[in-house]
Design an enzyme around this catalytic site. Structure first.
Site, short mmCIF file in Angstrom:
data_model
loop_
_atom_site.label_atom_id
_atom_site.label_comp_id
_atom_site.label_asym_id
_atom_site.label_seq_id
_atom_site.Cartn_x
_atom_site.Cartn_y
_atom_site.Cartn_z
N GLU A 243 -5.02 -8.74 0.90
CA GLU A 243 -5.52 -8.15 1.97
C GLU A 243 -7.16 -7.82 1.93
OE1 GLU A 243 -4.10 -5.09 4.45
OE2 GLU A 243 -2.13 -5.78 4.10
N GLU B 255 0.74 -1.23 -0.15
CA GLU B 255 0.01 -0.03 0.06
C GLU B 255 0.65 1.49 0.10
OE1 GLU B 255 -3.06 -0.12 2.91
OE2 GLU B 255 -3.91 -1.84 2.14
C1 BGP Z 1 -4.10 -2.03 5.55
C2 BGP Z 1 -2.67 -2.43 6.06
C3 BGP Z 1 -2.49 -3.38 7.13
C4 BGP Z 1 -3.83 -3.36 8.09
C5 BGP Z 1 -5.11 -3.22 7.46
C6 BGP Z 1 -6.05 -2.76 8.53
O1 BGP Z 1 -4.26 -0.80 5.17
O2 BGP Z 1 -2.05 -2.96 4.86
O3 BGP Z 1 -1.47 -3.64 7.73
O4 BGP Z 1 -3.39 -2.70 9.14
O5 BGP Z 1 -4.83 -1.90 6.64
O6 BGP Z 1 -5.82 -1.52 8.84
P1 BGP Z 1 -6.18 -0.85 10.31
O7 BGP Z 1 -5.07 -1.75 11.26
O8 BGP Z 1 -6.07 0.46 10.50
O9 BGP Z 1 -7.45 -1.23 10.94
#
Ligand code: BGP
Length: 490
Positions: free
Chosen positions: A385, A170
């Site tokens: 993801e 990302e």
């Molecule tokens: C994405 C990231 C992850 C993860 C996910 C959930 O943007 O790649 O590492 O953290 O988001 O986000 P959050 O932890 O802010 O809920």
């Protein structure tokens, strides 16, 4: 119309789950590891919820074998994790730390023993602090050479055993949050510096992909992009144009560089108009345009998309109910004279529900994303993801009924099946996440895992692992290669 059934997913479909080093490993100063920018950033008061950090995280560094046993029990086919650069090269570009290589070597070998495909991310946001201090991090071209050295080290160590690699996780998120909104390290709020740093990351991405193609000819590599399709609020032609521009700014700005080596002209013009365009040399262009620098597949992280209307209307006057807790949207809303303010305004989509953290839930948007990205770039897509952050509760008898998460996955995976039916080659799907883990800004109670971790923001407790209801559901889904998604199988 064909019913969703097992034939929608290819036999070798990689049913997986994902994580990132800083969010799970802990052992932040063990076995020679150097500090990363997240180790430093989380010490700044007020930056993370309840001052949470990854010092212990969920202690995966010490419990990785137990975690892999659980993955094997679940019959997981793929596990995506990231390597902490500062474990391999503690000061970023100096001596190699053998203990760091040994840790990931053992992790990879144990995964392979269980027939779980390792998917390795090189950079999930934890730049060695030393590179920030020495060179100013991603604002300096010197970091490109450091990244190549680190990448070469791990390609040479694991390229014989790991097929799937991710360069950057990302890039759109970490450059914006880190350099524009000061809500991630290195804690900067300067849009010009963001675009400059982003360009240097693009060069690093291109150079490392080129290197990979030399060193690991049988492997596959690509970035994992945080994609969210932006749609117009109405069919007013100017709203349609606004959505088109928003997609250029939020999505194609990265994807077109990755896949074709060029920046969308429309956005270059806007940045120039605003005086925030970065230095782009002929040599840079050559590096980006080199076909060997382009990905073999695209990793796609999907949480939500966006909705926009045409610019030049005061949002407060026409959308009194606009509310968001997303720091990115809030910050965008408060800015004057930005690329966004010239091109579009973000609005809430009235058709979508939201998570407890205000993220829109839009399963159909995942089908849209897959079809759009494939249509445009014709590369296989790996969903690296997708998941639901929720407050989970353990009953007195130690059970966690996260049916809402199962429901979320069913709805999203049905859309993946539908995209596959239209001809999109989807390599696999990594749910975020395998175990609960640290949410960057939201601590440990925003849970995503199939496996509950017994800890809170303030009390590390015993870090015991407890499979949730979704763990058993995903196991069955994998065993049936997706057949469970059929109507009525919930
Ligand atoms: C994405 C990231 C992850 C993860 C996910 C959930 O943007 O790649 O590492 O953290 O988001 O986000 P959050 O932890 O802010 O809920």
């Amino acid at each position: 119309m064909k019913q969703t059934n097992e034939t929608d997913f290819p036999n070798n479909f990689l049913w997986g789950a994902a994580s990132a080093a800083y969010q799970i490993e802990g052992a932040s100063q063990e076995d020679g590891k150097g500090a990363s920018i997240w180790d430093t950033f989380t010490k700044i008061p007020g930056k993370t919820k309840n001052h949470t950090d990854g010092t212990v995280a969920v202690d995966h560094y010490h419990r990785f074998s137990e975690d892999i046993q659980l993955m094997a029990k679940m019959k997981l086919k793929a596990y995506r994790f990231s390597i902490a650069w500062s474990r391999i090269i503690p000061d970023g570009d100096g001596e190699i730390n053998q203990a760091g290589l040994d840790f990931y070597g053992k992790l990879i070998d144990e995964l392979l023993e269980q027939k779980i495909e390792p998917i390795v991310t090189l950079y999930h946001w934890d730049l060695p602090q030393a590179l920030q201090d020495k060179y100013n991090g991603w604002e300096s071209r010197q970091v490109i050479a450091a990244f190549k050295k680190y990448a070469r080290t791990v390609f040479e160590a694991f390229g014989d055993r790991v097929t799937y690699w991710v360069t950057f996780n990302e890039q759109n998120v970490f450059t914006a949050m880190g350099y524009r909104w000061a809500s991630h390290p290195p804690n900067i709020s300067n849009i010009k510096r963001m675009y400059q740093a982003n360009h240097i990351v693009n060069l690093a991405n291109a150079e490392v992909i080129t290197l990979f193609h030399e060193l690991v000819p049988n492997g596959l590599i690509g970035p994992s992009f945080g994609y969210g399709e932006v749609v117009p609020e109405t069919c007013h032609p100017k709203d349609v144009l606004a959505a088109m521009d928003a997609n250029l700014l939020n999505n194609e700005w990265w994807l077109q560089v990755y896949c074709r080596g060029s920046y969308p002209k429309r956005i270059v013009d806007v940045l120039t108009q605003l005086g925030v365009m970065f230095d782009l040399t002929d040599d840079d262009q050559q590096i980006l345009e080199n076909p060997a620098a382009h990905p073999d597949y695209l990793g796609l992280n999907y949480y939500h998309g966006g909705t926009v209307r045409r610019p030049n209307q005061k949002r407060a006057q026409i959308d009194k109910n606009f509310e968001t807790t997303d720091p990115y949207l809030m910050a965008a809303d408060n800015q004057k004279e930005t690329p966004e303010s010239l091109l579009f305004q973000s609005v809430t989509n009235p058709y979508l529900e939201k998570t407890e953290w205000g993220w829109e839930i839009d399963p159909v948007g995942l089908q849209v994303a897959l079809r759009r990205v494939y249509d445009k770039y014709q590369l296989p897509i790996f969903i690296t993801e997708n998941g639901l952050g929720a407050l989970d509760h353990v009953t007195e008898t130690g059970e966690i009924d996260d049916s809402y998460r199962i429901h979320f996955f069913i709805n999203h995976l049905r859309e993946v099946a539908a995209a596959i039916q239209t001809g999109v080659p989807v390599i696999g799907y990594c749910a975020w996440s395998f175990t609960d883990l640290l949410s960057w800004l939201n601590g440990y109670e925003k849970r995503y895992g199939f496996v509950y971790i017994d800890r809170t923001d303030t009390d590390k407790k015993n870090l015991k692992r407890l499979p949730k209801k979704s763990f058993y559901w995903y196991k069955k889904l994998i065993e049936t290669n997706g057949e469970l998604l059929q109507e009525g199988s919930e």
